[in-house]
Write a protein that holds these residues in place. Structure first.
Motif, PDB file in Angstrom:
ATOM      1  N   TYR A  71       4.698   4.057  -1.387  1.00 28.83           N
ATOM      2  CA  TYR A  71       5.064   3.290  -2.474  1.00 28.83           C
ATOM      3  C   TYR A  71       4.100   3.383  -3.668  1.00 28.83           C
ATOM      4  N   TRP A  72       2.759   3.782  -3.419  1.00 27.31           N
ATOM      5  CA  TRP A  72       1.933   4.139  -4.396  1.00 27.31           C
ATOM      6  C   TRP A  72       2.548   4.847  -5.466  1.00 27.31           C
ATOM      7  N   TYR A  73       3.522   5.894  -5.159  1.00 26.15           N
ATOM      8  CA  TYR A  73       4.307   6.676  -6.106  1.00 26.15           C
ATOM      9  C   TYR A  73       4.997   5.965  -7.021  1.00 26.15           C
ATOM     10  N   LEU A  74       5.875   4.804  -6.701  1.00 23.25           N
ATOM     11  CA  LEU A  74       6.402   4.121  -7.541  1.00 23.25           C
ATOM     12  C   LEU A  74       5.666   3.458  -8.637  1.00 23.25           C
ATOM     13  N   HIS A  75       4.322   2.647  -7.958  1.00 23.67           N
ATOM     14  CA  HIS A  75       3.489   2.213  -8.866  1.00 23.67           C
ATOM     15  C   HIS A  75       2.856   3.085  -9.693  1.00 23.67           C
ATOM     16  N   THR A  76       2.610   4.439  -9.511  1.00 19.44           N
ATOM     17  CA  THR A  76       1.987   5.158 -10.405  1.00 19.44           C
ATOM     18  C   THR A  76       3.072   5.855 -11.333  1.00 19.44           C
TER      19      THR A  76
ATOM     20  N   GLY B 168      -8.372   5.440 -18.705  1.00 12.89           N
ATOM     21  CA  GLY B 168      -8.590   3.968 -18.863  1.00 12.89           C
ATOM     22  C   GLY B 168      -8.179   3.271 -17.623  1.00 12.89           C
ATOM     23  N   LEU B 169      -6.752   3.556 -17.280  1.00  8.68           N
ATOM     24  CA  LEU B 169      -6.088   3.090 -16.116  1.00  8.68           C
ATOM     25  C   LEU B 169      -6.947   3.241 -14.867  1.00  8.68           C
ATOM     26  N   SER B 170      -7.485   4.444 -14.725  1.00  4.90           N
ATOM     27  CA  SER B 170      -8.191   4.999 -13.513  1.00  4.90           C
ATOM     28  C   SER B 170      -9.475   4.503 -13.583  1.00  4.90           C
ATOM     29  N   GLU B 171     -10.255   4.750 -14.593  1.00  2.00           N
ATOM     30  CA  GLU B 171     -11.804   4.503 -14.526  1.00  2.00           C
ATOM     31  C   GLU B 171     -12.279   3.077 -14.759  1.00  2.00           C
ATOM     32  N   ILE B 172     -11.403   2.501 -15.650  1.00  2.00           N
ATOM     33  CA  ILE B 172     -11.865   1.010 -15.969  1.00  2.00           C
ATOM     34  C   ILE B 172     -10.950  -0.135 -15.169  1.00  2.00           C
TER      35      ILE B 172
ATOM     36  N   VAL C  54      -6.401   1.380 -11.425  1.00  2.00           N
ATOM     37  CA  VAL C  54      -4.939   1.166 -10.614  1.00  2.00           C
ATOM     38  C   VAL C  54      -4.288   2.335 -10.616  1.00  2.00           C
ATOM     39  N   VAL C  55      -4.654   3.452 -11.039  1.00  2.47           N
ATOM     40  CA  VAL C  55      -3.980   4.733 -10.778  1.00  2.47           C
ATOM     41  C   VAL C  55      -5.165   5.770 -10.410  1.00  2.47           C
ATOM     42  N   SER C  56      -4.760   6.829  -9.804  1.00  3.31           N
ATOM     43  CA  SER C  56      -5.729   7.946  -9.737  1.00  3.31           C
ATOM     44  C   SER C  56      -5.410   8.989 -10.614  1.00  3.31           C
ATOM     45  N   LEU C  57      -6.518   9.280 -11.394  1.00  6.81           N
ATOM     46  CA  LEU C  57      -6.623  10.004 -12.778  1.00  6.81           C
ATOM     47  C   LEU C  57      -5.955  11.491 -12.475  1.00  6.81           C
ATOM     48  N   PRO C  58      -6.277  12.139 -11.412  1.00  4.71           N
ATOM     49  CA  PRO C  58      -5.310  13.242 -11.132  1.00  4.71           C
ATOM     50  C   PRO C  58      -4.057  13.238 -11.138  1.00  4.71           C
ATOM     51  N   ASN C  59      -3.674  12.071 -10.477  1.00  3.09           N
ATOM     52  CA  ASN C  59      -2.236  12.055 -10.353  1.00  3.09           C
ATOM     53  C   ASN C  59      -1.574  11.648 -11.463  1.00  3.09           C
ATOM     54  N   ALA C  60      -2.187  11.023 -12.131  1.00  6.17           N
ATOM     55  CA  ALA C  60      -1.657  10.815 -13.782  1.00  6.17           C
ATOM     56  C   ALA C  60      -1.574  11.849 -14.671  1.00  6.17           C
TER      57      ALA C  60
ATOM     58  N   VAL D  99      -1.787  -9.353  -0.405  1.00  2.00           N
ATOM     59  CA  VAL D  99      -0.246  -9.034  -0.924  1.00  2.00           C
ATOM     60  C   VAL D  99      -0.297  -8.570  -2.354  1.00  2.00           C
ATOM     61  N   LEU D 100      -0.918  -9.569  -3.257  1.00  3.37           N
ATOM     62  CA  LEU D 100      -0.833  -9.279  -4.595  1.00  3.37           C
ATOM     63  C   LEU D 100      -1.838  -7.907  -4.907  1.00  3.37           C
ATOM     64  N   GLU D 101      -2.960  -7.924  -4.279  1.00  3.23           N
ATOM     65  CA  GLU D 101      -3.911  -6.641  -4.419  1.00  3.23           C
ATOM     66  C   GLU D 101      -3.068  -5.310  -3.973  1.00  3.23           C
ATOM     67  N   LYS D 102      -2.319  -5.524  -3.283  1.00  5.26           N
ATOM     68  CA  LYS D 102      -1.413  -4.162  -2.602  1.00  5.26           C
ATOM     69  C   LYS D 102      -0.456  -3.989  -3.887  1.00  5.26           C
ATOM     70  N   LEU D 103       0.240  -4.986  -4.170  1.00  9.62           N
ATOM     71  CA  LEU D 103       1.225  -4.868  -5.117  1.00  9.62           C
ATOM     72  C   LEU D 103       0.828  -4.385  -6.480  1.00  9.62           C
ATOM     73  N   PHE D 104      -0.243  -4.836  -7.064  1.00 11.75           N
ATOM     74  CA  PHE D 104      -0.643  -4.550  -8.546  1.00 11.75           C
ATOM     75  C   PHE D 104      -1.791  -3.621  -8.549  1.00 11.75           C
ATOM     76  N   LEU D 105      -2.570  -3.182  -7.420  1.00 13.63           N
ATOM     77  CA  LEU D 105      -3.641  -2.508  -7.556  1.00 13.63           C
ATOM     78  C   LEU D 105      -3.536  -1.240  -6.795  1.00 13.63           C
ATOM     79  N   HIS D 106      -3.467  -1.536  -5.454  1.00 15.81           N
ATOM     80  CA  HIS D 106      -3.613  -0.495  -4.438  1.00 15.81           C
ATOM     81  C   HIS D 106      -2.626  -0.470  -3.481  1.00 15.81           C
ATOM     82  N   PRO D 107      -1.185   0.056  -3.890  1.00 16.23           N
ATOM     83  CA  PRO D 107      -0.268  -0.072  -2.996  1.00 16.23           C
ATOM     84  C   PRO D 107      -0.483   0.680  -1.715  1.00 16.23           C
ATOM     85  N   MET D 108       0.300   0.400  -0.368  1.00 15.99           N
ATOM     86  CA  MET D 108       0.300   1.106   0.908  1.00 15.99           C
ATOM     87  C   MET D 108       1.354   1.983   0.962  1.00 15.99           C
ATOM     88  N   GLY D 109       1.238   2.799   1.892  1.00 17.06           N
ATOM     89  CA  GLY D 109       2.353   3.824   2.115  1.00 17.06           C
ATOM     90  C   GLY D 109       2.812   4.527   1.122  1.00 17.06           C
TER      91      GLY D 109
END
Length: 311
Positions: free
Chosen positions: A115-120, A153-157, A160-166, A103-113
């Motif tokens: 909701y990844w948009y809100l995370h990004t 850095g958020l993407s490659e290190i 937590v985000v996709s670089l192209p999306n960012a 649950v924590l991994e999906k919340l803070f690193l790789h959201p499902m559905g």
């Protein structure tokens, strides 16, 4: 967001949120995989561009964090629920072993559905605010470079985000900070249909992370803006209403897209899936807005969205 709403942008947001819902209806989307690939090339990248363009960083830190916090709250609640339901229901992205760590991994690193948009949005928005509010005598171009490096850095290190999306979000920031009107940069023109069709016929371009995909995103926005003046006033009002409530649809629509699976057996006589699409879309959009109305009436909205009324 900006203080004054822009009707054309609300119209675009309406189109893209409806496409997001439509192609999260598995029964329909699996019937049209190539169409799904084409739509996925542009609908969320366009949303990210609009998000970067509209984000208001002129607020004082307390007000800015307050507004971002009331996006974080529904994200945490709904993403947690989505993960739990994915462990219970027979869904495509099923979780076989549900733990607190998952649950924590999906919340803070790789959201499902969706909701990844809100995370990004949260991560890119917070970084945008920090870079542009940092009291250093940097030029505009220097701040953009720093922001791009932060996103990298958020993407490659941190992954937590996709670089192209960012970078799509960053594109919206660049357009806004350059002082260019949205409809000047994305110039409405019927002629854009020619390169759009030409690029779309090559499946190698049906990827948001390619140069061809970037061009398709640009051309789609241009052609949709060209259509806007032709719409009736009633359709414009409806599009504006839906476009101004996209957060509601993004947050609540997964509840109804999951429930819409019960319609599959009832509407299986229509091999095209169009009857299912129409009914499921009406149920999802109406149900999501109905949920928001219920939250308003029951006094839940202040604790869920930070507003007395969300509708």
């Amino acid at each position: 967001m900006t203080g004054k709403r822009i009707d054309e942008i609300d119209y675009l947001k309406c189109i893209f949120i409806l496409l997001m819902i439509a192609f999260h209806l598995v029964f329909f989307s699996e019937k049209y995989p190539l169409l799904k690939q084409w739509v996925y090339t542009f609908h969320m990248p366009a949303f990210l561009i609009i998000s970067g363009y509209l984000m208001n960083i002129t607020k004082r830190p307390r007000l800015f964090l307050h507004s971002m916090g009331w996006i974080l709250v529904p994200f945490i609640i709904m993403e947690t629920g989505y993960v739990i339901m994915s462990a219970i229901l027979p869904v495509r992205d099923k979780i076989d072993n549900l733990t607190i760590g998952i649950v924590l991994e999906k919340l803070f690193l790789h959201p499902m559905g969706p909701y990844w948009y809100l995370h990004t949005f949260l991560l890119c928005g917070l970084c945008y605010y920090l870079v542009f509010w940092w009291k250093r005598p940097w030029r505009f171009s220097s701040r953009l470079i720093v922001l791009g490096l932060v996103y990298a850095g958020l993407s490659e290190i941190f992954h937590v985000v996709s670089l192209p999306n960012a970078l799509y979000f960053l594109a919206g920031v660049i357009i806004r900070r350059s002082g260019i009107a949205f409809t000047d940069f994305f110039h409405p023109s019927a002629w854009t249909i020619i390169p759009l069709v030409w690029l779309s016929l090559d499946t190698n371009n049906l990827n948001r992370f390619t140069l061809g995909g970037v061009a398709i995103v640009y051309l789609i926005i241009c052609i949709l803006l060209w259509f806007y003046p032709m719409l009736s006033s009633g359709i414009k009002r409806m599009a504006s209403y839906i476009g101004s409530h996209t957060l509601i649809l993004l947050v609540f629509s997964p509840l109804f897209t999951m429930c819409s699976k019960v319609l599959v057996s009832v509407l299986s006589f229509d091999s095209s899936g169009l009857c299912f699409l129409i009914i499921a879309m009406i149920v999802t959009v109406g149900g999501s807005l109905g949920m928001a109305w219920l939250f308003d009436r029951c006094g839940i909205s202040p604790y869920f969205f930070g507003k007395k009324h969300i509708l």
